[in-house]
Design a protein around this motif. Structure first.
Motif, PDB file in Angstrom:
ATOM      1  N   ASP A   6      45.194  35.151  39.685  1.00 37.60           N
ATOM      2  CA  ASP A   6      44.609  34.141  38.799  1.00 37.60           C
ATOM      3  C   ASP A   6      44.409  32.818  39.535  1.00 37.60           C
ATOM      4  N   LEU A   7      45.401  32.431  40.319  1.00 41.83           N
ATOM      5  CA  LEU A   7      45.340  31.177  41.051  1.00 41.83           C
ATOM      6  C   LEU A   7      44.184  31.180  42.051  1.00 41.83           C
ATOM      7  N   LEU A   8      44.026  32.277  42.764  1.00 47.56           N
ATOM      8  CA  LEU A   8      42.968  32.361  43.767  1.00 47.56           C
ATOM      9  C   LEU A   8      41.572  32.493  43.151  1.00 47.56           C
ATOM     10  N   GLN A   9      41.517  32.852  41.880  1.00 51.33           N
ATOM     11  CA  GLN A   9      40.233  32.914  41.174  1.00 51.33           C
ATOM     12  C   GLN A   9      39.934  31.625  40.412  1.00 51.33           C
ATOM     13  N   ASN A  10      40.892  30.712  40.407  1.00 50.31           N
ATOM     14  CA  ASN A  10      40.730  29.426  39.728  1.00 50.31           C
ATOM     15  C   ASN A  10      39.918  28.497  40.634  1.00 50.31           C
ATOM     16  N   GLN A  11      38.656  28.303  40.296  1.00 46.39           N
ATOM     17  CA  GLN A  11      37.763  27.520  41.153  1.00 46.39           C
ATOM     18  C   GLN A  11      38.207  26.076  41.310  1.00 46.39           C
TER      19      GLN A  11
END
Length: 151
Positions: A6-11
């Motif tokens: 989720d963190l790495l997909q949070n732009q």
């Protein structure tokens, strides 16, 4: 593992983290080019060109503004945070660096007079930023956020 994904997909997060990383790498490369010396501390240290503080908070504010809009409370919070951080980097933190430089010079004088002062007691001089360093960090962070957000 879902948290990391989720963190790495949070732009918004990726924009801010990338803003910091790119600024730190550039800062290290610029220092290397100017001094002909690689100083690993520049990768994580404060001060220097461009300001990683500015790059981080401007990437955060820009990506937040793009995602949630200029009228959102999220953008208001991040924009105010960016203003405070950049003002602090040019003000208090810059003055701290100047004071560190003067105190280090005084310690050199004392050492030349025969006083025992260890090298480890030297104060950090790269702490704050000039207005140009802050401006370049702000531009860098804004451009990174626009790229990450696809604008």
């Amino acid at each position: 593992m879902d948290f990391i994904t989720d963190l790495l997909q949070n732009q918004v997060f990726v924009s801010a983290a990338l803003g910091w990383l790119v600024a730190q790498v550039l800062k290290t490369l610029i220092h290397l080019i100017l001094t002909k010396q690689f100083v690993a501390e520049r990768m994580v240290g404060g001060g220097g060109m461009p300001s990683s503080h500015s790059a981080t908070v401007c990437a955060l504010a820009t990506s937040t503004g793009i995602k949630y809009g200029g009228g959102s409370f999220e953008f208001a919070i991040t924009a105010m945070l960016a203003i405070i951080v950049m003002y602090d980097a040019m003000g208090v933190r810059r003055e701290t660096g100047k004071q560190g430089r003067v105190l280090n010079e005084m310690m050199e004088v004392f050492m030349n007079m025969g006083k025992q002062i260890s090298v480890e007691e030297r104060l950090k001089e790269f702490v704050g930023h000039t207005p140009l360093q802050v401006l370049m960090g702000a531009i860098l962070g804004t451009l990174i956020a626009m790229a990450v957000m696809g604008v």
